[in-house]
Write an enzyme that holds these catalytic residues in place. Structure first.
Site, PDB file in Angstrom:
ATOM      1  N   ASP A   1       0.852  -1.198   0.000  1.00 47.44           N
ATOM      2  CA  ASP A   1       0.000   0.000   0.000  1.00 47.44           C
ATOM      3  C   ASP A   1       0.881   1.238   0.000  1.00 47.44           C
ATOM      4  O   ASP A   1       1.656   1.437   0.934  1.00 47.44           O
ATOM      5  CB  ASP A   1      -0.881   0.003   1.254  1.00 47.44           C
ATOM      6  CG  ASP A   1      -1.889  -1.136   1.220  1.00 47.44           C
ATOM      7  OD1 ASP A   1      -1.890  -1.952   2.158  1.00 47.44           O
ATOM      8  OD2 ASP A   1      -2.641  -1.208   0.240  1.00 47.44           O
TER       9      ASP A   1
ATOM     10  N   ASP B   1     -10.518  -5.446  -0.556  1.00 48.33           N
ATOM     11  CA  ASP B   1      -9.368  -5.012   0.233  1.00 48.33           C
ATOM     12  C   ASP B   1      -9.833  -4.247   1.468  1.00 48.33           C
ATOM     13  O   ASP B   1     -10.426  -3.186   1.373  1.00 48.33           O
ATOM     14  CB  ASP B   1      -8.520  -4.091  -0.674  1.00 48.33           C
ATOM     15  CG  ASP B   1      -7.268  -3.609   0.006  1.00 48.33           C
ATOM     16  OD1 ASP B   1      -6.430  -2.997  -0.672  1.00 48.33           O
ATOM     17  OD2 ASP B   1      -7.115  -3.840   1.225  1.00 48.33           O
TER      18      ASP B   1
HETATM   19  C1  DX5 Z   1      -6.004   0.132   3.622  1.00 52.59           C
HETATM   20  C2  DX5 Z   1      -5.210  -0.850   2.804  1.00 52.59           C
HETATM   21  C3  DX5 Z   1      -5.527  -2.295   3.115  1.00 52.59           C
HETATM   22  C4  DX5 Z   1      -5.182  -2.675   4.502  1.00 52.59           C
HETATM   23  C5  DX5 Z   1      -5.622  -4.077   4.740  1.00 52.59           C
HETATM   24  O1  DX5 Z   1      -5.884   1.404   3.050  1.00 52.59           O
HETATM   25  O2  DX5 Z   1      -5.498  -0.667   1.434  1.00 52.59           O
HETATM   26  O3  DX5 Z   1      -4.788  -3.143   2.246  1.00 52.59           O
HETATM   27  O4  DX5 Z   1      -3.807  -2.590   4.693  1.00 52.59           O
HETATM   28  O5  DX5 Z   1      -5.357  -4.333   6.059  1.00 52.59           O
HETATM   29  P1  DX5 Z   1      -6.455  -5.076   6.947  1.00 52.59           P
HETATM   30  O6  DX5 Z   1      -6.607  -6.462   6.314  1.00 52.59           O
HETATM   31  O7  DX5 Z   1      -5.853  -5.129   8.315  1.00 52.59           O
HETATM   32  O8  DX5 Z   1      -7.709  -4.273   6.846  1.00 52.59           O
END
Ligand code: DX5
Length: 212
Positions: free
Chosen positions: A34, A170
């Site tokens: 990310d 996501d």
């Molecule tokens: C948030 C990101 C996600 C996040 C996912 O902006 O795009 O990919 O890191 O993490 P979890 O699975 O903990 O929500």
């Protein structure tokens, strides 16, 4: 289509990331980075140099949560990105150019929608250039948030519209929410906290893949 699991390393302490990648790649299909610019979303995250420093042997998805993706796409494809995800909300007027650039560089295009953006806001001629639609099931910017179940309807709409495309979801994906996402039509699951915190990461990845 097979279900692909891509762990997000956003919430993994920097000093653990390479070790985590090497361990988790045994049981997943790739890694998601990310990238945040502090403008499109308040936080900042990895630098290009950090992403270049990690050794990913499987699929690499780079999720550009940035206002100006056109300034970064080439660098991240050269850093190994197989899928480059940009946000519809970032720069509607230059979406075609950004998506075209990703394809010209040989990577797959992914277009992400924030929770508030309906699927039908994106013109069909833009969707035609998108290999992997991505539905955010949390507000972009942070890991560890709760899954927004009302985003499942957007996955269903996309699955109806694109029977043969991979669809990525996501945010807040766990062993409880993954089956709902798969049932709605998602085939790529990004999971950050759930996989990182799991006692048994192999079993956790299987639980994500298993579906209902
Ligand atoms: C948030 C990101 C996600 C996040 C996912 O902006 O795009 O990919 O890191 O993490 P979890 O699975 O903990 O929500």
């Amino acid at each position: 289509m097979d279900i692909k699991i891509l762990p997000s390393v956003l919430n993994v302490p920097r000093e653990e990331i390479q070790e985590y990648i090497e361990e988790i790649e045994q049981v997943v299909d790739g890694i998601s980075f990310d990238i945040m610019d502090g403008q499109f979303v308040p936080p900042t995250s990895f630098t290009l140099e950090e992403v270049q420093s990690y050794n990913v042997s499987k699929l690499m998805e780079v999720h550009l949560m940035v206002q100006h993706p056109e300034t970064m796409i080439e660098d991240y494809v050269k850093a190994g990105a197989d899928i480059v995800t940009i946000h519809y909300e970032a720069l509607q007027e230059s979406l075609h150019d950004n998506l075209e650039l990703i394809h010209e560089l040989g990577a797959q295009t992914s277009l992400a929608l924030k929770p508030d953006t309906p699927v039908d806001h994106v013109p069909d001629d833009v969707w035609d250039m998108v290999d992997v639609p991505l539905i955010m099931s949390v507000e972009p910017g942070w890991g560890g948030q709760s899954f927004m179940t009302d985003m499942l309807e957007k996955v269903r709409i996309l699955r109806e519209k694109f029977p043969d495309k991979d669809i990525n979801i996501d945010g807040g994906v766990t062993d409880e929410t993954a089956p709902l996402a798969i049932e709605a039509g998602a085939t790529i699951l990004i999971s950050g906290s759930y996989l990182y915190k799991a006692e048994d990461r192999e079993e956790a990845a299987e639980a994500l893949r298993r579906g209902l």
